[in-house]
Design a protein around this motif. Structure first.
Motif, PDB file in Angstrom:
ATOM      1  N   ALA A 172     -20.021 -13.514 -37.075  1.00  0.00           N
ATOM      2  CA  ALA A 172     -19.998 -12.713 -38.303  1.00  0.00           C
ATOM      3  C   ALA A 172     -20.528 -11.286 -38.117  1.00  0.00           C
ATOM      4  CB  ALA A 172     -20.757 -13.435 -39.414  1.00  0.00           C
ATOM      5  N   PRO A 173     -21.641 -11.070 -37.394  1.00  0.00           N
ATOM      6  CA  PRO A 173     -22.142  -9.694 -37.238  1.00  0.00           C
ATOM      7  C   PRO A 173     -21.196  -8.772 -36.470  1.00  0.00           C
ATOM      8  CG  PRO A 173     -23.861 -11.307 -36.713  1.00  0.00           C
ATOM      9  CD  PRO A 173     -22.573 -12.053 -36.807  1.00  0.00           C
TER      10      PRO A 173
ATOM     11  N   GLY B 277     -21.038 -18.284 -37.915  1.00  0.00           N
ATOM     12  CA  GLY B 277     -22.190 -17.435 -38.208  1.00  0.00           C
ATOM     13  C   GLY B 277     -22.526 -16.482 -37.082  1.00  0.00           C
TER      14      GLY B 277
ATOM     15  N   LYS C  20     -19.528 -14.563 -46.984  1.00  0.00           N
ATOM     16  CA  LYS C  20     -20.951 -14.531 -47.326  1.00  0.00           C
ATOM     17  C   LYS C  20     -21.728 -13.616 -46.391  1.00  0.00           C
ATOM     18  CE  LYS C  20     -24.981 -17.560 -47.920  1.00  0.00           C
ATOM     19  NZ  LYS C  20     -25.473 -18.962 -47.863  1.00  0.00           N
ATOM     20  N   ASN C  21     -21.349 -13.614 -45.109  1.00  0.00           N
ATOM     21  CA  ASN C  21     -22.063 -12.809 -44.124  1.00  0.00           C
ATOM     22  C   ASN C  21     -21.512 -11.400 -43.968  1.00  0.00           C
ATOM     23  OD1 ASN C  21     -24.121 -14.587 -42.388  1.00  0.00           O
ATOM     24  ND2 ASN C  21     -22.396 -15.886 -42.952  1.00  0.00           N
ATOM     25  N   CYS C  22     -20.329 -11.162 -44.522  1.00  0.00           N
ATOM     26  CA  CYS C  22     -19.687  -9.837 -44.423  1.00  0.00           C
ATOM     27  C   CYS C  22     -19.276  -9.377 -45.819  1.00  0.00           C
ATOM     28  CB  CYS C  22     -18.483  -9.887 -43.496  1.00  0.00           C
ATOM     29  SG  CYS C  22     -18.793 -10.609 -41.867  1.00  0.00           S
TER      30      CYS C  22
END
Length: 413
Positions: free
Chosen positions: A104-105, A101, A133-135
């Motif tokens: 991910a950014p 997580g 999910k995060n990208c």
């Protein structure tokens, strides 16, 4: 090339150092501020032969920096702990989830994400799902497609503490991709410094291979440990027995000990059991045999104390690491034994561990006192738990009123 490595412990830091030594700019992520500060000073917070010099040069050359947050990079490697929790030994993937997580950014098209942490089968797919999910604007690697924006693979370490710097380079390496293109991308990255063969497979097989290697060792150690219990009851010298049996051309029995420790062998087999509890019967039994061995050792100490002429007899534990000649105490049966004895015999347990400067909190809070080898050898009950080179170099003589409990067969007559 720029690399971001999450976790700068016993595996992450040597891996980071090895990449940096080969010209890769490495940004290391660590939650331990002391470790961050130490590394950025060009020093190391763990003991591993040859690591300190490489880290010092990498930091001096500006190729290695430690921080508490990730950054953009060409590739990301996750080297965080994967312990188990509870009596059912359920895998704890919270560190892997958190690291995934956090990066991910910073994930961009063309990146490669590699999981190194020893993990249950399916964890690499879990990493890919978290990234997807995060990208949502990126196509994360999938098993059913060779096209993707971000490549995801699994590449477990296969190194021996004390020899990590050489084995990282020379050992063959398993590279399991979510898809084939991910495996090739990851192999290109490790090919920067790995001289051993890069063995490409899929992520699930890669995950299982790591677990299998450690479960194999665990089962073989369990055989030796169980044999030591049988020999004790039948009044047979287990060390002589093993030596004789190993003269058979197809027999190679390992040596027994006080149990099994470390971040791999004592943990990884449970990951197989957790996935297939109805099938992994030998693997589960081996784990239980090895986990029980410290209880047997403690019973030997109780009997020695009961038979001692002194009612306040002093107990010395020689060695606390999980294996010889290192400072790593993770999952060490010696630590567990020393802790439990200190609770049972308050103020009467000392420990000699030449590879640490201070005791971990679990032992100091239990009342164990760190001492030197000379004082430890004067105790009423001397319990040899780890065959460090410092212990191998001596052949002490014990007074008739002293009791030696040698779990490694080092000083047997």
């Amino acid at each position: 090339m720029k690399l971001c490595i999450c976790g700068l412990g016993y595996i992450g830091l040597p891996t980071a150092a090895m990449f940096a030594r080969n010209g890769v700019s490495v940004h290391g992520v660590e939650i331990n501020q002391h470790a961050i500060d130490t590394i950025n000073q060009g020093k190391i917070h763990i003991v591993e032969p040859g690591l300190g010099e490489v880290v010092h040069k990498a930091v001096s050359d500006g190729l290695l920096v430690a921080a508490n947050q990730p950054c953009e990079a060409d590739a990301f490697i996750i080297c965080v702990p994967t312990p188990f929790t509870g009596d059912n030994h359920e895998p704890d993937l919270s560190f892997v989830d958190a690291a995934t997580g956090e990066i991910a950014p910073f994930i961009r098209k063309g990146n490669t994400v590699i999981l190194e942490s020893t993990s249950p089968v399916g964890t690499t797919e879990r990493v890919a799902e978290i990234l997807q999910k995060n990208c949502p604007d990126l196509k994360i690697a999938r098993e059913d497609s060779e096209y993707c924006d971000v490549y995801v693979a699994y590449c477990p370490e296969r190194v021996l503490p004390g020899k990590i710097m050489s084995e990282l380079v020379d050992n063959d390496r398993i590279v399991g991709g979510i898809n084939q293109v991910s495996a090739r991308k990851a192999a290109d990255i490790y090919g920067i410094f790995v001289k051993g063969e890069l063995l490409l497979t899929n992520a699930r097989t890669g995950e299982m291979s790591k677990l299998t290697e450690n479960a194999f060792r665990d089962v073989n150690i369990a055989f030796a440990n169980e044999l030591s219990l049988i020999c004790d009851r039948l009044h047979i010298d287990v060390w002589e027995l093993i030596s004789l049996a190993n003269h058979h051309p197809r027999v190679n029995i390992l040596n027994p000990g006080p149990g099994v420790g470390g971040h791999c062998i004592a943990v990884d087999p449970w990951f197989i059991v957790s996935k297939t509890p109805d099938l992994a019967r030998i693997i589960e039994t081996a784990r239980k045999v090895n986990d029980h061995k410290p209880e047997w050792v403690k019973e030997q100490v109780r009997e020695a104390v009961a038979g001692s002429a002194r009612k306040d007899s002093l107990i010395a534990c020689l060695g606390l690491a999980f294996k010889p000649d290192i400072d790593d105490l993770r999952e060490s049966p010696a630590v567990r034994i020393a802790r439990d004895l200190a609770r049972e015999f308050p103020g009467r347990v000392i420990a000699a561990e030449p590879h640490i400067a201070e005791l971990p909190a679990v032992l100091s809070k239990s009342g164990v006192r760190l001492t030197d080898i000379a004082e430890a050898l004067k105790a009423d009950v001397v319990l040899l738990l780890v065959d460090h080179r410092e212990f191998r170099a001596i052949k002490p003589e014990f007074a008739p009123e002293q009791t030696l409990i040698d779990t490694r067969g080092l000083w047997k007559s």
